[in-house]
Write an enzyme that holds these catalytic residues in place. Structure first.
Site, PDB file in Angstrom:
ATOM      1  CE  LYS A  14      -2.143  -1.411   3.759  1.00  0.00           C
ATOM      2  NZ  LYS A  14      -1.462  -2.714   3.944  1.00  0.00           N
ATOM      3  NE  ARG A  88      -4.350  -2.217  10.077  1.00  0.00           N
ATOM      4  CZ  ARG A  88      -3.277  -1.606   9.554  1.00  0.00           C
ATOM      5  NH1 ARG A  88      -3.332  -0.342   9.250  1.00  0.00           N
ATOM      6  NH2 ARG A  88      -2.172  -2.286   9.335  1.00  0.00           N
ATOM      7  NE  ARG A 127       7.405  -2.477   6.285  1.00  0.00           N
ATOM      8  CZ  ARG A 127       6.074  -2.458   6.433  1.00  0.00           C
ATOM      9  NH1 ARG A 127       5.309  -1.932   5.491  1.00  0.00           N
ATOM     10  NH2 ARG A 127       5.521  -2.953   7.508  1.00  0.00           N
ATOM     11  NE  ARG A 160       6.128  -0.860  10.373  1.00  0.00           N
ATOM     12  CZ  ARG A 160       4.939  -0.871   9.782  1.00  0.00           C
ATOM     13  NH1 ARG A 160       4.759  -0.167   8.671  1.00  0.00           N
ATOM     14  NH2 ARG A 160       3.948  -1.575  10.277  1.00  0.00           N
ATOM     15  NE  ARG A 171       2.124  -5.847  11.139  1.00  0.00           N
ATOM     16  CZ  ARG A 171       3.217  -5.547  10.433  1.00  0.00           C
ATOM     17  NH1 ARG A 171       4.394  -6.092  10.751  1.00  0.00           N
ATOM     18  NH2 ARG A 171       3.143  -4.714   9.433  1.00  0.00           N
TER      19      ARG A 171
HETATM   20  P1  ADP Z   1       2.145  -2.001   3.168  1.00  0.00           P
HETATM   21  O1  ADP Z   1       2.126  -0.488   3.155  1.00  0.00           O
HETATM   22  O2  ADP Z   1       0.982  -2.606   2.451  1.00  0.00           O
HETATM   23  O3  ADP Z   1       2.346  -2.593   4.536  1.00  0.00           O
HETATM   24  P2  ADP Z   1       4.741  -1.629   1.870  1.00  0.00           P
HETATM   25  O4  ADP Z   1       4.421  -0.747   0.716  1.00  0.00           O
HETATM   26  O5  ADP Z   1       5.401  -1.010   3.052  1.00  0.00           O
HETATM   27  O6  ADP Z   1       3.416  -2.455   2.335  1.00  0.00           O
HETATM   28  O7  ADP Z   1       5.614  -2.840   1.309  1.00  0.00           O
HETATM   29  C1  ADP Z   1       6.114  -3.853   2.187  1.00  0.00           C
HETATM   30  C2  ADP Z   1       7.491  -4.301   1.723  1.00  0.00           C
HETATM   31  O8  ADP Z   1       7.367  -5.013   0.494  1.00  0.00           O
HETATM   32  C3  ADP Z   1       8.467  -3.151   1.450  1.00  0.00           C
HETATM   33  O9  ADP Z   1       9.746  -3.586   1.813  1.00  0.00           O
HETATM   34  C4  ADP Z   1       8.368  -2.938  -0.070  1.00  0.00           C
HETATM   35  O10 ADP Z   1       9.581  -2.431  -0.619  1.00  0.00           O
HETATM   36  C5  ADP Z   1       8.092  -4.347  -0.545  1.00  0.00           C
HETATM   37  N1  ADP Z   1       7.205  -4.398  -1.716  1.00  0.00           N
HETATM   38  C6  ADP Z   1       6.110  -3.625  -1.952  1.00  0.00           C
HETATM   39  N2  ADP Z   1       5.511  -3.994  -3.116  1.00  0.00           N
HETATM   40  C7  ADP Z   1       6.248  -5.033  -3.596  1.00  0.00           C
HETATM   41  C8  ADP Z   1       6.159  -5.859  -4.780  1.00  0.00           C
HETATM   42  N3  ADP Z   1       5.177  -5.674  -5.673  1.00  0.00           N
HETATM   43  N4  ADP Z   1       7.090  -6.831  -4.947  1.00  0.00           N
HETATM   44  C9  ADP Z   1       8.077  -7.019  -4.026  1.00  0.00           C
HETATM   45  N5  ADP Z   1       8.216  -6.277  -2.913  1.00  0.00           N
HETATM   46  C10 ADP Z   1       7.320  -5.294  -2.693  1.00  0.00           C
HETATM   47  P1  AMP Z   2       0.763  -0.163   9.243  1.00  0.00           P
HETATM   48  O1  AMP Z   2       1.801   0.907   9.250  1.00  0.00           O
HETATM   49  O2  AMP Z   2      -0.439   0.185   8.400  1.00  0.00           O
HETATM   50  O3  AMP Z   2       1.316  -1.526   8.933  1.00  0.00           O
HETATM   51  O4  AMP Z   2       0.199  -0.224  10.736  1.00  0.00           O
HETATM   52  C1  AMP Z   2       1.038  -0.601  11.808  1.00  0.00           C
HETATM   53  C2  AMP Z   2       0.215  -0.859  13.058  1.00  0.00           C
HETATM   54  O5  AMP Z   2      -0.458   0.348  13.472  1.00  0.00           O
HETATM   55  C3  AMP Z   2      -0.919  -1.896  12.921  1.00  0.00           C
HETATM   56  O6  AMP Z   2      -0.470  -3.238  13.067  1.00  0.00           O
HETATM   57  C4  AMP Z   2      -1.852  -1.459  14.050  1.00  0.00           C
HETATM   58  O7  AMP Z   2      -1.347  -1.867  15.306  1.00  0.00           O
HETATM   59  C5  AMP Z   2      -1.737   0.074  14.005  1.00  0.00           C
HETATM   60  N1  AMP Z   2      -2.748   0.657  13.098  1.00  0.00           N
HETATM   61  C6  AMP Z   2      -2.509   1.322  11.932  1.00  0.00           C
HETATM   62  N2  AMP Z   2      -3.646   1.723  11.365  1.00  0.00           N
HETATM   63  C7  AMP Z   2      -4.652   1.282  12.189  1.00  0.00           C
HETATM   64  C8  AMP Z   2      -6.073   1.364  12.127  1.00  0.00           C
HETATM   65  N3  AMP Z   2      -6.694   1.954  11.104  1.00  0.00           N
HETATM   66  N4  AMP Z   2      -6.771   0.800  13.141  1.00  0.00           N
HETATM   67  C9  AMP Z   2      -6.163   0.200  14.175  1.00  0.00           C
HETATM   68  N5  AMP Z   2      -4.835   0.077  14.284  1.00  0.00           N
HETATM   69  C10 AMP Z   2      -4.069   0.619  13.297  1.00  0.00           C
END
Ligand code: ADP
Ligand code: AMP
Length: 215
Positions: A14, A88, A127, A160, A171
């Protein structure tokens, strides 16, 4: 006002997709980033949220909805919001409908990023993020150009606290139980655009931009 929601499990990409939509004028709102900012500032909200986040659990609905309400309240008619990681839960989805309804708008599209669990674990463990500008990298799939520093800020990247294998699996369970029902909620409303997120980043981004057309 335009509102687009990015929906998908943690690690679906995302934030990675959001980076290109920001170039198209969207304001990227990640509730995870907003909560991590509260943790950095050591506010009471951040201290409480950290315990839940480190355990892979959700923060309370009223807390996240309150943050979104504050962010949207003074926005003009031409604002373009891109939500990432929000809503969420079904309660959050209903509250978002109420909130944007009160501002005279509706959700335009919900982009659903589909990605299997096996890819997600590998993505999240590798990541790396820049705490200064929020850029997202992956040690293998999207490495920075210069060693392990951010391409934009030149500073060290961090991992993270919740990107450990055990927490990622937790998660994913919480996602399946509490967030996946939103797919049906938005399907019924006719808002879902399904995207195959299990392909290279450049292709996922291009598919999303194409699906959103002129939004
Ligand atoms: P989200 O916001 O959904 O948690 P991220 O955008 O932070 O996911 O992506 C999670 C990890 O996967 C990051 O390290 C990113 O660089 C990697 N990533 C994102 N999209 C892809 C993809 N299409 N193929 C491989 N790795 C990806
Ligand atoms: P994210 O950065 O989206 O992966 O979120 C990291 C963590 O933040 C999640 O695992 C939850 O603990 C908390 N969090 C983020 N967004 C929400 C939401 N909309 N509702 C509840 N918890 C959230």
């Amino acid at each position: 006002m335009k509102v687009v929601v990015l929906l998908g499990p943690p690690g679906a990409g995302k934030g990675t997709v959001a980076e290109v939509l920001v170039d198209k004028g969207f304001k990227h709102i990640s509730t995870g980033d907003l909560l991590r900012e509260q943790i950095r500032l050591e506010t009471p909200l951040g201290i409480e949220a950290k315990k839940l986040m480190d355990a892979g659990q959700f923060v309370r609905d009223d807390v996240v909805v309150g943050m979104i309400r504050d962010l949207m309240k003074d926005s003009g008619a031409d604002a373009k919001f891109l939500f990432d990681g929000f809503p969420r839960t079904l309660v959050q989805a209903e509250k978002l409908d109420e909130l944007i309804g009160s501002l005279g708008a509706t959700i335009e599209h919900v982009v659903q990023l589909e990605c299997p669990a096996e890819s997600i674990v590998e993505r999240l463990i590798g990541r790396r993020t820049c705490e200064k500008c929020g850029s997202v990298y992956h040690v293998t799939f999207n490495p920075p150009s210069n060693g392990d520093v951010c391409d934009v800020e030149g500073c060290a990247l961090t991992q993270r606290a919740d990107d450990t294998e055990e927490t990622v699996r937790k998660r994913l369970e919480v996602y399946a139980e509490r967030t996946a029902p939103l797919i049906t909620y938005y399907e019924v409303a006719g808002l879902i655009l399904k995207i195959n997120a299990d392909q290279p980043i450049v292709d996922v981004r291009a598919d999303v931009v194409k699906a959103l057309g002129k939004v």
